[in-house]
Design a protein around this motif. Structure first.
Motif, PDB file in Angstrom:
ATOM      1  N   LEU A  21      46.831  -4.366   8.299  1.00 21.68           N
ATOM      2  CA  LEU A  21      47.428  -3.499   9.314  1.00 21.68           C
ATOM      3  C   LEU A  21      48.024  -2.249   8.679  1.00 21.68           C
ATOM      4  N   GLY A  22      48.602  -2.420   7.482  1.00 28.94           N
ATOM      5  CA  GLY A  22      49.129  -1.259   6.761  1.00 28.94           C
ATOM      6  C   GLY A  22      48.035  -0.267   6.429  1.00 28.94           C
ATOM      7  N   LEU A  23      46.872  -0.790   6.039  1.00 31.46           N
ATOM      8  CA  LEU A  23      45.736   0.096   5.774  1.00 31.46           C
ATOM      9  C   LEU A  23      45.285   0.805   7.049  1.00 31.46           C
ATOM     10  N   ALA A  24      45.196   0.027   8.145  1.00 32.21           N
ATOM     11  CA  ALA A  24      44.821   0.636   9.424  1.00 32.21           C
ATOM     12  C   ALA A  24      45.818   1.717   9.813  1.00 32.21           C
ATOM     13  N   ARG A  25      47.104   1.426   9.584  1.00 32.33           N
ATOM     14  CA  ARG A  25      48.156   2.408   9.839  1.00 32.33           C
ATOM     15  C   ARG A  25      47.941   3.676   9.018  1.00 32.33           C
ATOM     16  N   ASP A  26      47.684   3.505   7.707  1.00 34.78           N
ATOM     17  CA  ASP A  26      47.506   4.667   6.837  1.00 34.78           C
ATOM     18  C   ASP A  26      46.218   5.430   7.147  1.00 34.78           C
ATOM     19  N   VAL A  27      45.179   4.704   7.587  1.00 37.97           N
ATOM     20  CA  VAL A  27      43.933   5.371   7.982  1.00 37.97           C
ATOM     21  C   VAL A  27      44.196   6.282   9.189  1.00 37.97           C
ATOM     22  N   LEU A  28      44.923   5.745  10.166  1.00 42.65           N
ATOM     23  CA  LEU A  28      45.251   6.552  11.342  1.00 42.65           C
ATOM     24  C   LEU A  28      46.138   7.743  10.966  1.00 42.65           C
ATOM     25  N   ILE A  29      47.125   7.479  10.123  1.00 42.26           N
ATOM     26  CA  ILE A  29      48.037   8.549   9.714  1.00 42.26           C
ATOM     27  C   ILE A  29      47.298   9.621   8.922  1.00 42.26           C
ATOM     28  N   ILE A 169      54.356   0.922  14.023  1.00 41.32           N
ATOM     29  CA  ILE A 169      54.031   2.215  13.402  1.00 41.32           C
ATOM     30  C   ILE A 169      52.629   2.670  13.825  1.00 41.32           C
ATOM     31  N   ILE A 170      51.695   1.718  13.938  1.00 44.42           N
ATOM     32  CA  ILE A 170      50.348   2.069  14.399  1.00 44.42           C
ATOM     33  C   ILE A 170      50.410   2.658  15.809  1.00 44.42           C
ATOM     34  N   GLY A 171      51.231   2.032  16.668  1.00 41.86           N
ATOM     35  CA  GLY A 171      51.407   2.587  18.014  1.00 41.86           C
ATOM     36  C   GLY A 171      51.955   3.999  17.965  1.00 41.86           C
ATOM     37  N   GLY A 172      52.902   4.234  17.049  1.00 43.44           N
ATOM     38  CA  GLY A 172      53.446   5.581  16.893  1.00 43.44           C
ATOM     39  C   GLY A 172      52.413   6.571  16.390  1.00 43.44           C
ATOM     40  N   ALA A 173      51.557   6.108  15.458  1.00 42.55           N
ATOM     41  CA  ALA A 173      50.512   6.984  14.925  1.00 42.55           C
ATOM     42  C   ALA A 173      49.524   7.390  16.019  1.00 42.55           C
ATOM     43  N   LEU A 174      49.236   6.459  16.925  1.00 42.34           N
ATOM     44  CA  LEU A 174      48.317   6.770  18.029  1.00 42.34           C
ATOM     45  C   LEU A 174      48.899   7.827  18.965  1.00 42.34           C
ATOM     46  N   LEU A 175      50.227   7.937  18.975  1.00 43.71           N
ATOM     47  CA  LEU A 175      50.876   8.959  19.796  1.00 43.71           C
ATOM     48  C   LEU A 175      51.015  10.287  19.059  1.00 43.71           C
ATOM     49  N   GLY A 176      50.533  10.329  17.811  1.00 43.18           N
ATOM     50  CA  GLY A 176      50.689  11.522  16.989  1.00 43.18           C
ATOM     51  C   GLY A 176      50.075  12.769  17.573  1.00 43.18           C
ATOM     52  N   SER A 177      48.993  12.612  18.335  1.00 49.00           N
ATOM     53  CA  SER A 177      48.333  13.784  18.925  1.00 49.00           C
ATOM     54  C   SER A 177      49.231  14.488  19.929  1.00 49.00           C
ATOM     55  N   TRP A 178      50.148  13.719  20.564  1.00 50.95           N
ATOM     56  CA  TRP A 178      51.037  14.297  21.579  1.00 50.95           C
ATOM     57  C   TRP A 178      52.436  14.561  21.032  1.00 50.95           C
ATOM     58  N   LEU A 179      52.937  13.639  20.202  1.00 51.82           N
ATOM     59  CA  LEU A 179      54.318  13.739  19.732  1.00 51.82           C
ATOM     60  C   LEU A 179      54.440  14.224  18.305  1.00 51.82           C
ATOM     61  N   GLY A 180      53.320  14.393  17.610  1.00 52.60           N
ATOM     62  CA  GLY A 180      53.377  14.788  16.207  1.00 52.60           C
ATOM     63  C   GLY A 180      54.045  13.729  15.351  1.00 52.60           C
TER      64      GLY A 180
END
Length: 548
Positions: A21-29, A169-180
């Protein structure tokens, strides 16, 4: 032994899921932020946040709490009053620490993690840091719950909690397009809350009770509420154990802050790249060292409390050998194949060829010290189990001083991120060697078999490095997506690179296993036996499931 194996599997599975999951998180980030200034601010703030968590309620408190709490349970003393007092002290310390950081955040960023950043990047880092100050508070309380559950050999819920933290954190990364970057911030806070909440049913299941005041009475005044935790039986001993560990954890986290600060002098992109490299090195470290050390620590604490020194010696040295057997090939693979690994995982979106090249410099150098970093995890826990927090702290402080001085010197020599990684690796190898020598003195010697096994593992690791380096050199002119530079193209080259990388890793592992077999390393036989048992269980379950 069967229970220990089961617990190791549970913890290892939890760490595996957490790291995946950490890798998935970092991939998204990486896809969203690459090595941008926004991500640099986010990563930099963690240096200070981790200082609060690790010093106040993370590794420092856990390492002192488990042996004292185990002894209280063993001696049938009021263990839950002790746990309640420690929770009260933890709560108080976290409130003070987080409030102090909030007030002095601008100065802290300028003097530490943001030393090389410009004014706008520093302002963003301060804002992100303040918004995430709830994270160390929640993780601190959750860390105490985790230590309590692990004392009772309950490892499942803490492992689930770590994964929920990553999911937040993954959920937060998915919101990155809107919330940065603020999407990541709130993802961290939500994940930390989930880490605490999921462990509450486990505490109830083991009969945990919260006591306030003396003899379970409600405190009659604010002063009594503040003083009563210090009067609980065992708290004084815990604080004496905690003192050296607190100093050691502070030194270690100051070390990590110094690394971030030094990396920031190379620019925000280098700071972010350095963070990716450290995160990747933590993947095998978590799977190999943390999972086993987490399980062995309560066991070694009980063995020391019961006076069984022979079994303690066998458990500690066996853990070190098992960790090194897996860490050596992981170090070789990450060191030689750093660029292909980074391309497969991250090189897309905002993470471009320049980001990959920067991160490769750091990762290749950090990988050199993986074996020492992993072995020290088990050795340090052995000292803590013997209620000796002073020895590993002294050695750790010396390693921190070595790391900072080498890192500064290597940067002055123009070695860039490679210099920071090399300094970290040399310091960790020094720490592991010193701790191992001191542990041998405490346990009556390491033994000839131990040195013979480690020497054989090093030879096998060198064979792995040689095979990987040769394959890489031969492949680069033929398959340009492997070679350094800007030849790799996403997504066209992704699948061919995955196939090549899989084959390369298999080649390295076969070289390592082949030499290990020729040299008759016992850990290889043990791994084969465990693999056969697991395969037999899978076959049995399959047969039962098909009604045979």
């Amino acid at each position: 032994m069967k229970r220990a194996l089961l617990n190791t599997i549970i913890v290892a599975t939890g760490y595996l899921a957490s790291r995946v999951l950490g890798l998935a998180r970092d991939v998204l980030i990486s896809h969203q932020f690459g090595t941008s200034a926004e991500l640099a601010a986010f990563r930099a703030s963690f240096g200070i946040l981790d200082l609060i968590y690790l010093v106040v309620a993370g590794g420092a408190l856990g390492s002192a709490f488990i042996p004292v709490f185990s002894a209280a349970l063993e001696q049938r003393r009021d263990a839950w009053r002790l746990a309640s007092a420690v929770l009260n002290l933890t709560f108080l310390a976290l409130v003070v620490a987080c409030t102090t950081v909030w007030v002095f955040a601008p100065s802290l960023v300028v003097l530490t993690v943001g030393r090389g950043l410009d004014e706008a990047e520093r302002t963003l880092t301060v804002d992100v840091l303040r918004l995430m100050l709830i994270q160390p508070f929640l993780l601190g309380v959750g860390g105490l719950a985790k230590a309590t559950l692990e004392t009772f050999n309950r490892f499942t819920l803490p492992a689930i909690g770590s994964n929920l933290y990553n999911l937040g954190i993954i959920g937060g990364a998915l919101l990155g397009s809107w919330l940065g970057v603020y999407g990541l911030v709130w993802g961290v806070n939500v994940g930390a809350a989930l880490f605490v909440l999921v462990q509450l049913p486990g505490l109830r299941a083991i009969g945990a009770t919260y006591r306030i005041g003396r003899e379970g009475r409600a405190s009659s005044s604010l002063i009594e509420s503040l003083v009563s935790p210090f009067n609980a039986e065992g708290v004084g001993h815990l604080l004496r154990l905690l003192g050296p560990r607190l100093f050691g954890q502070s030194a270690w986290q100051i070390n990590m802050i110094a690394i971030v600060s030094l990396a920031s002098t190379l620019g925000s992109a280098a700071l972010a790249a350095n963070a990716y490299a450290l995160q990747l090195m933590m993947l095998p470290h978590g799977l190999i060292a943390l999972s086993l050390a987490t399980v062995l620590f309560p066991e070694m604490s009980r063995l020391y409390a019961s006076g069984d020194r022979m079994t303690l010696r066998a458990t500690a040295l066996g853990g070190v050998r098992a960790v090194l057997f897996l860490a050596f090939p992981a170090s070789a693979i990450l060191g030689v194949l750093a660029l292909p690994v980074l391309r497969v995982l991250f090189q897309r979106g905002a993470f471009d060829a320049a980001s990959a090249a920067l991160t490769t410099q750091a990762l290749s150098a950090y990988a050199l010290g993986l074996a020492g970093f992993a072995a020290a995890e088990v050795i340090v826990r052995a000292f803590f189990a013997m209620q000796d927090t002073r020895t590993p702290v002294i050695v750790g402080v010396a390693a921190v001083a070595l790391n900072i001085s080498l890192g500064w010197s290597f940067l002055r020599l123009g070695m860039g991120l490679s210099g920071l990684g090399a300094a970290f690796s040399l310091a960790n190898l020094f720490e592991a060697a010193m701790l191992l020598a001191l542990l041998g003195r405490r346990l009556g010697g390491l033994g000839r078999d131990f040195f013979r096994a480690i020497g054989a593992m090093i030879l096998a690791a060198l064979a792995c490095v040689g095979a990987l380096a040769l394959l890489y050199r031969v492949s680069s002119p033929v398959w340009t997506f492997v070679a350094p530079g800007d030849a790799y193209r996403w997504p066209g080259d992704f699948l061919p690179l995955v196939v090549w990388l899989t084959g390369a890793i298999a080649t390295g592992v076969l070289a390592y296993v082949g030499v290990a077999g020729l040299l008759r390393i016992p850990e290889l036989d043990a791994a084969i036996v465990r693999g056969q048992r697991m395969l037999a269980r899978v076959r049995l379950r399959f047969a039962v499931g098909n009604g045979r």
